[in-house]
Design a protein around this motif. Sequence first.
Motif, mmCIF file in Angstrom:
data_model
loop_
_atom_site.group_PDB
_atom_site.id
_atom_site.type_symbol
_atom_site.label_atom_id
_atom_site.label_comp_id
_atom_site.label_asym_id
_atom_site.label_seq_id
_atom_site.Cartn_x
_atom_site.Cartn_y
_atom_site.Cartn_z
ATOM 1 N N SER A 1 -34.984 3.722 0.556
ATOM 2 C CA SER A 1 -35.966 2.652 0.767
ATOM 3 C C SER A 1 -36.822 2.944 1.991
ATOM 4 O O SER A 1 -36.291 3.331 3.043
ATOM 5 C CB SER A 1 -35.247 1.306 0.948
ATOM 6 O OG SER A 1 -36.183 0.255 1.127
ATOM 7 N N TYR B 1 -40.425 1.138 3.968
ATOM 8 C CA TYR B 1 -41.376 0.029 3.909
ATOM 9 C C TYR B 1 -41.842 -0.371 5.304
ATOM 10 O O TYR B 1 -41.312 0.080 6.314
ATOM 11 C CB TYR B 1 -40.751 -1.182 3.204
ATOM 12 C CG TYR B 1 -39.455 -1.681 3.812
ATOM 13 C CD1 TYR B 1 -39.453 -2.625 4.835
ATOM 14 C CD2 TYR B 1 -38.224 -1.199 3.351
ATOM 15 C CE1 TYR B 1 -38.261 -3.089 5.377
ATOM 16 C CE2 TYR B 1 -37.026 -1.659 3.891
ATOM 17 C CZ TYR B 1 -37.050 -2.606 4.906
ATOM 18 O OH TYR B 1 -35.882 -3.059 5.450
ATOM 19 N N ASN C 1 -29.519 -4.656 -2.062
ATOM 20 C CA ASN C 1 -30.496 -5.061 -3.091
ATOM 21 C C ASN C 1 -31.791 -5.569 -2.463
ATOM 22 O O ASN C 1 -32.880 -5.300 -2.966
ATOM 23 C CB ASN C 1 -29.896 -6.135 -3.998
ATOM 24 C CG ASN C 1 -28.793 -5.589 -4.892
ATOM 25 O OD1 ASN C 1 -28.777 -4.411 -5.218
ATOM 26 N ND2 ASN C 1 -27.857 -6.452 -5.282
ATOM 27 N N LYS D 1 -33.705 -2.541 -0.842
ATOM 28 C CA LYS D 1 -34.217 -1.681 -1.913
ATOM 29 C C LYS D 1 -35.456 -2.300 -2.556
ATOM 30 O O LYS D 1 -36.420 -1.595 -2.889
ATOM 31 C CB LYS D 1 -33.151 -1.446 -2.982
ATOM 32 C CG LYS D 1 -32.087 -0.428 -2.603
ATOM 33 C CD LYS D 1 -31.170 -0.086 -3.764
ATOM 34 C CE LYS D 1 -31.865 0.831 -4.756
ATOM 35 N NZ LYS D 1 -30.950 1.323 -5.800
ATOM 36 N N SER D 2 -35.441 -3.609 -2.718
ATOM 37 C CA SER D 2 -36.568 -4.294 -3.361
ATOM 38 C C SER D 2 -37.825 -4.251 -2.505
ATOM 39 O O SER D 2 -38.929 -4.430 -3.008
ATOM 40 C CB SER D 2 -36.199 -5.750 -3.664
ATOM 41 O OG SER D 2 -36.076 -6.510 -2.471
ATOM 42 N N SER E 1 -38.848 -1.565 -0.867
ATOM 43 C CA SER E 1 -39.353 -0.196 -0.785
ATOM 44 C C SER E 1 -40.681 -0.026 -1.517
ATOM 45 O O SER E 1 -40.868 -0.558 -2.620
ATOM 46 C CB SER E 1 -38.330 0.784 -1.346
ATOM 47 O OG SER E 1 -38.776 2.120 -1.183
ATOM 48 N N LYS F 1 -41.541 2.714 -2.707
ATOM 49 C CA LYS F 1 -41.267 3.681 -3.773
ATOM 50 C C LYS F 1 -39.864 3.431 -4.314
ATOM 51 O O LYS F 1 -38.930 3.157 -3.548
ATOM 52 C CB LYS F 1 -41.358 5.118 -3.258
ATOM 53 C CG LYS F 1 -40.954 6.184 -4.310
ATOM 54 C CD LYS F 1 -40.914 7.570 -3.711
ATOM 55 C CE LYS F 1 -40.325 8.595 -4.682
ATOM 56 N NZ LYS F 1 -41.157 8.804 -5.884
ATOM 57 N N ASP F 2 -39.722 3.539 -5.609
ATOM 58 C CA ASP F 2 -38.408 3.463 -6.220
ATOM 59 C C ASP F 2 -37.812 4.864 -6.254
ATOM 60 O O ASP F 2 -38.220 5.707 -7.043
ATOM 61 C CB ASP F 2 -38.509 2.896 -7.644
ATOM 62 C CG ASP F 2 -37.149 2.753 -8.315
ATOM 63 O OD1 ASP F 2 -36.132 3.080 -7.661
ATOM 64 O OD2 ASP F 2 -37.114 2.335 -9.484
ATOM 65 N N LYS G 1 -34.883 5.619 -7.049
ATOM 66 C CA LYS G 1 -33.909 5.702 -8.152
ATOM 67 C C LYS G 1 -32.562 6.246 -7.673
ATOM 68 O O LYS G 1 -31.868 6.978 -8.397
ATOM 69 C CB LYS G 1 -34.457 6.534 -9.309
ATOM 70 C CG LYS G 1 -35.773 5.990 -9.877
ATOM 71 C CD LYS G 1 -36.204 6.736 -11.112
ATOM 72 C CE LYS G 1 -37.566 6.250 -11.604
ATOM 73 N NZ LYS G 1 -37.619 4.788 -11.863
ATOM 74 N N GLU H 1 -28.807 5.298 -6.507
ATOM 75 C CA GLU H 1 -27.830 4.221 -6.556
ATOM 76 C C GLU H 1 -27.122 4.092 -5.212
ATOM 77 O O GLU H 1 -26.688 5.077 -4.619
ATOM 78 C CB GLU H 1 -26.808 4.485 -7.659
ATOM 79 C CG GLU H 1 -25.794 3.359 -7.815
ATOM 80 C CD GLU H 1 -24.749 3.663 -8.866
ATOM 81 O OE1 GLU H 1 -23.946 2.755 -9.153
ATOM 82 O OE2 GLU H 1 -24.724 4.804 -9.386
#
Length: 254
Positions: free
Chosen positions: A185, A187, A211, A214-215, A217, A219-220, A222, A224
């Motif tokens: 992540s 931001y 969570n 991560k939300s 960020s 950029k995703d 991907k 885990e």
Amino acid sequence: MNKGRHFKIKNKKVMIIRIISFIIIIICITNITKWFLENKKNKNLLSDMTTLVKVADVIKIEETEVEKYIIEFEKLKDKNQDVFAWIRVKGTSIEYPIVQSKDNNYYLTHSLDKSYNSAGWIFADYRNKIDGSDKNLVIYGHNRRDGSMFGTLKNILKKEWYDTSENQYITFEREGKTEIYQVFSVYQIEVEDYYIKTNFNDDREFEDFINTVKSRSIKDFKNEVTKTDNIITLSTCGNDNRYRVVLHAKKMEI
């Protein structure tokens, strides 16, 4: 008479303005000189420290080469006992020994040699345990305009940075141990305390934290991240000090 008096008053005002302007110029020159000298001192310190760092090995992670290093921690600690790790972030100029104090203020205004310096140094949150057991290890540094400290952390917000796979692996060296962190992540956010939380009451709270960040960020990645992971957080201020530039990465098994 009135004209003469008016002329004297006008001359007095002009003189006052000139004196004030001169004082402002002197202050500006002094501050700029101090800024350059402090930056130069830190660069010299860092240059001395980098002689104690050598590439030991290169490992492959998903087709990406990541360096491992040999750090002469004993000699680093001769300089400062607060040193506990060393960090390298590709695609930036971040390559520093990391220190920790009893609070989060000291290394905002002190250099690696503990002399006063407005550039400060790279340091861990005082609440963190430096043995690696904390779920979220938080690292801070000033956003210096010359690119020193965390001045290039803002690179993480650029597409060319986060789309380059090798930039997504951070090398974190402890005494006798190499840790590799994978970015999940990045931001920018207004000033808050949530993302610098170091301790969690239970797994559920940590999962909620993961969570949330991560939300945020841009950029995703991907990647885990689970309740069993440990993460690292890098943080610096935006140029106007209203924002924080933030990176989160999880520790990998290597």
